[in-house]
Every structure is written in structure tokens, then in C-alpha cells.
Motif scaffolding. Structure first.
Motif, PDB file in Angstrom:
ATOM      1  N   ASP A  64      33.371  13.413  34.614  1.00  0.00           N
ATOM      2  CA  ASP A  64      33.944  12.667  33.507  1.00  0.00           C
ATOM      3  C   ASP A  64      34.866  13.605  32.734  1.00  0.00           C
ATOM      4  N   THR A  65      35.569  13.043  31.774  1.00  0.00           N
ATOM      5  CA  THR A  65      36.534  13.797  30.966  1.00  0.00           C
ATOM      6  C   THR A  65      36.066  13.813  29.522  1.00  0.00           C
ATOM      7  N   ILE A  66      36.233  14.955  28.867  1.00  0.00           N
ATOM      8  CA  ILE A  66      35.815  15.078  27.473  1.00  0.00           C
ATOM      9  C   ILE A  66      36.698  14.212  26.574  1.00  0.00           C
ATOM     10  N   ASP A  67      36.049  13.368  25.773  1.00  0.00           N
ATOM     11  CA  ASP A  67      36.756  12.660  24.710  1.00  0.00           C
ATOM     12  C   ASP A  67      36.552  13.396  23.382  1.00  0.00           C
ATOM     13  N   ARG A  68      35.298  13.794  23.135  1.00  0.00           N
ATOM     14  CA  ARG A  68      34.975  14.506  21.892  1.00  0.00           C
ATOM     15  C   ARG A  68      33.946  15.578  22.217  1.00  0.00           C
ATOM     16  N   ILE A  69      34.255  16.806  21.856  1.00  0.00           N
ATOM     17  CA  ILE A  69      33.348  17.920  22.121  1.00  0.00           C
ATOM     18  C   ILE A  69      32.335  18.022  20.988  1.00  0.00           C
ATOM     19  N   LEU A  70      31.084  18.331  21.318  1.00  0.00           N
ATOM     20  CA  LEU A  70      30.005  18.460  20.345  1.00  0.00           C
ATOM     21  C   LEU A  70      29.443  19.877  20.366  1.00  0.00           C
ATOM     22  N   SER A  71      28.655  20.221  19.366  1.00  0.00           N
ATOM     23  CA  SER A  71      27.951  21.497  19.414  1.00  0.00           C
ATOM     24  C   SER A  71      27.012  21.484  20.616  1.00  0.00           C
ATOM     25  N   PRO A  72      26.766  22.624  21.247  1.00  0.00           N
ATOM     26  CA  PRO A  72      25.919  22.635  22.449  1.00  0.00           C
ATOM     27  C   PRO A  72      24.519  22.076  22.219  1.00  0.00           C
ATOM     28  N   LEU A  73      24.002  22.227  21.003  1.00  0.00           N
ATOM     29  CA  LEU A  73      22.688  21.719  20.642  1.00  0.00           C
ATOM     30  C   LEU A  73      22.823  20.710  19.518  1.00  0.00           C
TER      31      LEU A  73
END
Length: 294
Positions: free
Chosen positions: A65-74
Motif C-alpha cells: 500500500d501507499t502512505i497517505d498519512r504517517i503516524l508515530s511508530p507507537l
């Protein structure tokens, strides 16, 4: 038994395929700086893992899949508390004219201070705006992968899952008016981390990493992790004495010289500013853009 991982670099993200899901996965391009690529609007393809958390990532599924929104790893409910080491670079101690500590200086951030990379906004509290004392601190963050208590320095890395970037955002007026730092550094969103969690197998010696902090593209911090006063094994061991560090605990390890309060003239964070924490190789760039709390 040593903790091992089946990944090299993990991201936690909302995919373009559906805003209703959060996935864990590994970027297809092993060399891509995920934070910079997302900031530039570039497509970042990820192989999705079977797990729902970096603490139990599972294995590659063969789906992409493709990133739409990156989040914190945790997520906030995974980190418990964030353990922080103050005054842990020789250069930084010199710039603020403080003696080299003989034991680590520890303070805590609550899990509500965990923040995401851009495009999530990073908020400057009203209290910080009133005194124009918002400050940045570029830091290497350590993520604990299994419960650690009373561990030795020799065994400390066995308990580390991986490394990421962090910004220990501070309100200096509040910090300097108090003897304890938890309040001035614990505001909502005041500890963005990410975007990539890199396994300890890919970074066998964190002291070989280099760290830079850039405000609106200008380099303000530039230092090797080898300038740490207390290295990663010492920090993990020290924090675990008499105290359980659960899996998911985030440890931010201190900031080098170049913070805003130590510069002449002083640098402060204001609405519209972009701050990037770059850690190379492998980790890449944590980008945050600031907005005022209203």
C-alpha cells in the motif's frame, strides 16, 4: 534471551486505500527518507506486515500500500510514559554552562505528549506563545522491546527493539522557573517521534549515528551520537534499576548543542515554523510544522 526482530525499518501509517485503517509495514525502498518523501508529496510504497503494532509486527504479507498519512511508530497507549535524559551531550552542557553530570538526569513526559510527524500539526500551547519561549531539542529515541528491570549495561541492548527520531519540545520560561521539567516539556504533542523505527540489527552501534536539527531549512544542531555523556547501554541499564521498563517504553536520550535558548540571538518556535530532526544513516527525518493553540 536476546530480543530479535524480523524487520529492518518499520512505519505506522494510514494507507491511501482506506482512511479507516492503520497499518504497520516496511518501506519497499530501503534507502528512502520516509519523512522527507512524505513532506515533499512523493509516493512511499510499503509492504504491509501482519501485526497491528511495531511491538508485535508479525511478518511481511506480500501485500503493498501507499502512505497517505504517517503516524508515530507507537500509539500513545503503547508507550506508557516517555523517559527522558537531560543534559546528556558534552557540547550542550558547555553551551548552557552547566557541569557534566555524574549520573543521568531523568524526567518524564506523559503519553499524552506523544506526537505524530507532519502532516499532523504540532501545537504550541498558549502558555508558550505568551512568553515566546518555544524551543526544539533534536534527539535519538530508543524503543524498549521487552520488559526490562535491573538489567546490566552488558545486557541492555538485548532489551532494545529499535531506534527513531524525537523532538523534545520545551517551553523555556516554564522550565527555567521550576526545578522540575515534566510540566514544561510535557504539553500535549510535545514529543513527536518517528517516522521510522529502525531495528537494532540495522544499527548495531548507535554511537556511529549523526544527528542534525534544521529550522526552516537552516542547520542549528549538528553532532555525532558519540558525544553522549551516557551511552545507550548505560541509559537503559540505569533507568531499569528497581523500575520495570515495559515493552513500548520510549527513551529520549538528550540533545546536542544548538538549542534555541543557547543561541545568540535566541531562536524560538512560532506558528508556521518547520523543524526537522535528521538522524543518519537509516532513520531519516522527522518533520514537524507548528501551529498555535487557540
Amino acid at each position: 534471551m536476546a530480543l530479535s526482530s524480523q524487520f529492518t525499518r518499520l512505519v505506522r501509517f494510514v494507507p491511501r486505500s482506506s482512511a479507516a485503517f492503520i497499518f504497520i509495514g516496511q518501506p519497499v525502498d530501503a534507502s528512502i527518507d520516509v519523512g522527507l518523501a512524505v513532506r515533499r508529496g512523493e509516493e512511499v510504497r510499503v509492504e504491509v506486515f501482519s501485526g497491528s503494532s511495531v511491538l508485535a509486527a508479525g511478518s511481511a504479507t506480500g501485500k503493498f500500500d501507499t502512505i497517505d498519512r504517517i503516524l508515530s511508530p507507537l500509539s500513545a497507549d503503547e508507550v506508557g510514559t516517555i523517559r527522558c535524559i537531560g543534559l546528556n551531550y558534552k557540547q550542550h552542557a558547555a553551551e548552557v554552562k552547566m557541569a557534566i553530570p555524574t549520573i543521568p538526569t531523568v524526567f518524564l513526559k506523559p503519553n499524552t505528549s506523544l506526537g505524530d510527524p507532519w502532516p499532523a500539526p504540532t501545537i504550541l500551547p498558549k502558555l508558550t506563545q505568551e512568553t515566546d519561549t518555544g524551543d526544539y531539542e533534536s534527539e535519538l529515541a530508543v524503543v524498549i522491546g521487552k520488559a526490562a528491570k535491573n538489567v546490566s549495561e552488558a545486557d541492555a541492548i538485548d532489551y532494545v527493539l529499535g531506534y527513531t527520531a524525537a523532538n523534545d519540545i520545551s517551553s523555556r520560561d516554564s522550565q527555567l522557573s521550576q526545578s522540575q521539567w515534566c510540566f514544561s516539556k510535557g504539553f500535549d504533542g510535545a514529543c513527536p517521534i518517528g517516522p521510522v523505527l529502525v531495528s537494532k540489527e540495522l544499527i548495531p552501534d548507535a554511537a556511529k549515528l549523526t544527528l542534525r536539527g534544521l529550522k526552516n531549512g537552516t542547520i542549528l544542531q549538528d553532532c555525532g551520537i558519540n558525544d553522549l555523556i551516557f551511552n545507550i547501554p548505560k541509559i537503559v541499564s540505569f533507568l531499569s534499576q528497581g523500575t520495570t521498563l515495559p515493552a513500548g517504553t520510549v527513551i529520549v536520550t538528550g540533545t546536542p548543542a544548538g538549542v534555541g535558548m543557547g543561541r545568540q540571538p535566541k531562536e524560538t518556535l512560532r506558528a508556521g515554523d518547520e523543524f526537522a530532526v535528521e538522524i543518519l544513516p537509516h532513520i531519516g527525518t522527522l518533520v514537524n510544522v507548528f501551529e498555535n493553540e487557540v
